[in-house]
Motif scaffolding. Structure first.
Motif, PDB file in Angstrom:
ATOM      1  N   THR A 211       0.177  -5.642   6.002  1.00 41.08           N
ATOM      2  CA  THR A 211      -0.592  -5.067   7.103  1.00 41.08           C
ATOM      3  C   THR A 211       0.021  -5.431   8.455  1.00 41.08           C
ATOM      4  OG1 THR A 211      -2.602  -5.211   5.763  1.00 41.08           O
ATOM      5  CG2 THR A 211      -2.883  -4.951   8.142  1.00 41.08           C
ATOM      6  N   GLN A 212       0.454  -6.691   8.574  1.00 42.76           N
ATOM      7  CA  GLN A 212       1.092  -7.112   9.822  1.00 42.76           C
ATOM      8  C   GLN A 212       2.392  -6.355  10.067  1.00 42.76           C
ATOM      9  OE1 GLN A 212       1.850 -11.274   9.968  1.00 42.76           O
ATOM     10  NE2 GLN A 212       2.526 -11.270  12.091  1.00 42.76           N
ATOM     11  N   TRP A 213       3.198  -6.191   9.008  1.00 35.28           N
ATOM     12  CA  TRP A 213       4.457  -5.437   9.160  1.00 35.28           C
ATOM     13  C   TRP A 213       4.178  -3.987   9.526  1.00 35.28           C
ATOM     14  CZ3 TRP A 213       6.568  -7.622   3.914  1.00 35.28           C
ATOM     15  CH2 TRP A 213       6.920  -8.959   4.098  1.00 35.28           C
ATOM     16  N   ARG A 214       3.123  -3.407   8.946  1.00 36.05           N
ATOM     17  CA  ARG A 214       2.777  -2.027   9.264  1.00 36.05           C
ATOM     18  C   ARG A 214       2.396  -1.892  10.737  1.00 36.05           C
ATOM     19  NH1 ARG A 214      -0.858  -1.660   5.885  1.00 36.05           N
ATOM     20  NH2 ARG A 214       0.436  -1.069   4.096  1.00 36.05           N
ATOM     21  N   GLN A 215       1.642  -2.865  11.239  1.00 37.88           N
ATOM     22  CA  GLN A 215       1.282  -2.831  12.654  1.00 37.88           C
ATOM     23  C   GLN A 215       2.505  -2.964  13.551  1.00 37.88           C
ATOM     24  OE1 GLN A 215      -1.578  -5.960  13.090  1.00 37.88           O
ATOM     25  NE2 GLN A 215      -3.231  -4.842  12.035  1.00 37.88           N
ATOM     26  N   GLN A 216       3.437  -3.853  13.171  1.00 42.21           N
ATOM     27  CA  GLN A 216       4.664  -3.993  13.959  1.00 42.21           C
ATOM     28  C   GLN A 216       5.479  -2.709  13.937  1.00 42.21           C
ATOM     29  OE1 GLN A 216       6.677  -7.412  12.394  1.00 42.21           O
ATOM     30  NE2 GLN A 216       5.188  -8.873  13.234  1.00 42.21           N
TER      31      GLN A 216
END
Length: 359
Positions: A211-216
């Motif tokens: 999820t964090q990578w998707r946001q980045q």
């Protein structure tokens, strides 16, 4: 029998199972977690017992006799039959080393129970050293619990230590019918549950990281789109700029025009400086006087504010002192009121006694 006169001689942790009394094949786990399994020695009765407490009741309460046998059915699982309790106990250990230690201690306790029986039989009395009772007594033995004796009671048969031929055959059949694969599965079941919990935690962490990578990634895409729009704006602005100097004029003529323009601007600057030199000095003097006046006014205002602050501090101190005095007066009034109430109560009691004593 309470464990207050028994001493633990060995303890370990294992998953506890009991044979299913209905099928005589499947294992029933005593709980979801490993329990403490201990050998206890009762010096008064010269008895060795295996005890495991789960919650408020004893899961295992097995007296070790010379006829018992502890069998290793896998690298981490072992079992033994208890004819008195009419069941088969199974233990699943965390490692083969723990299983080996428990089995060795079982053999030591079993040998000690055999020696105690022989010594008792040599004494000529028909008593059972494992139980400390005569053959004609059949009292109940209380179950050992974590909260002390008397919480639960387990009534055991007072038959002879050696089971009969039919009982022995039944126990052999019970042990032989148990599938080795089922025993291993039961022993490893809780280990697999622990592994499953760890994998679930790792999966949750991986999902959070994804999820964090998707946001980045979304942020980087937005930044790239912004830069793309900026490039388009710059290209449009470059397209609307006036064309450069014509090649027919030549670079030399353009340089001469620029030099002439610079000289003109220099002359204008010198003229303005000469015209503004006198008035500027006068303006600077006036500004300095005004600034000094403002500074004096500010200093005077600051002094007045300091006096006001000191006066307010003094008023605050006086108000605090007055409040303390009022509080002290209230305390003294409360004490005086208590004394008056006590005197009034004594007076009322005296009047009551007087009225009772009057005929």
């Amino acid at each position: 029998m309470s464990t207050t006169r028994e001493q633990p001689i060995f303890s370990t942790r294992a998953h506890v199972f009991q044979i299913d009394p209905a099928t005589k094949r499947n294992w029933i786990p005593a709980g979801k977690h490993a329990l403490t399994v201990s050998y206890f020695y009762d010096a008064t009765r010269n008895v060795y017992r295996i005890i495991s407490i789960g919650g408020a009741k004893a899961i295992i309460n097995s007296t070790v006799t010379p006829n018992m046998t502890f069998t290793k059915t896998s690298q981490k699982f072992g079992q033994w039959a208890d004819s008195r309790a009419n069941t088969v106990y199974g233990l699943g250990f965390a490692s083969e080393q723990h299983l080996t230690q428990f089995a060795e201690k079982f053999q030591e306790v079993k040998e000690a129970a055999r020696l105690a029986r022989e010594k008792s039989q040599d004494g000529g009395e028909l008593t059972n050293p494992a139980l400390g009772l005569t053959a004609h007594q059949v009292p109940p033995s209380p179950l050992v619990s974590a909260n002390g004796p008397g919480d639960e009671k387990l009534f055991r048969s007072q038959s002879a230590d050696a089971p009969g031929p039919a009982e022995r055959e039944r126990l052999k059949k019970m042990l032989s019918e148990g599938s080795v694969g089922e025993v291993q599965w039961e022993a490893e079941f809780f280990a697999l549950q622990d592994s499953n919990n760890k994998l679930a935690g790792a999966l949750r962490e991986a999902n959070a990281a994804a999820t964090q990578w998707r946001q980045q990634l979304e942020a980087q895409r937005a930044e790239a789109e912004r830069l793309r729009q900026r490039v388009a704006e710059l290209e449009a602005q470059a397209a609307t700029e006036p064309p450069p100097v014509s090649e027919k004029e030549g670079p030399g003529q353009a340089v001469e025009q620029l030099e002439a323009l610079v000289q003109t601007k220099d002359q204008e600057i010198q003229t303005l400086k000469s015209q503004a030199a006198g008035p500027r000095e006068a303006l600077d003097a006036v500004e300095r006087e005004e600034t000094q006046l403002k500074v004096q006014d500010l200093e005077t205002r600051n002094t007045e504010l300091e006096h006001q602050l000191r006066a307010m501090e003094r008023s605050l101190e006086e108000a605090r002192a007055e409040r303390e005095r009022a509080r002290a007066e209230v305390g003294r009034a409360a004490q005086l009121l208590d004394v008056r109430l006590f005197e009034l109560s004594e007076l009322r009691e005296g009047l009551a006694r007087l009225a009772e004593g009057t005929p």
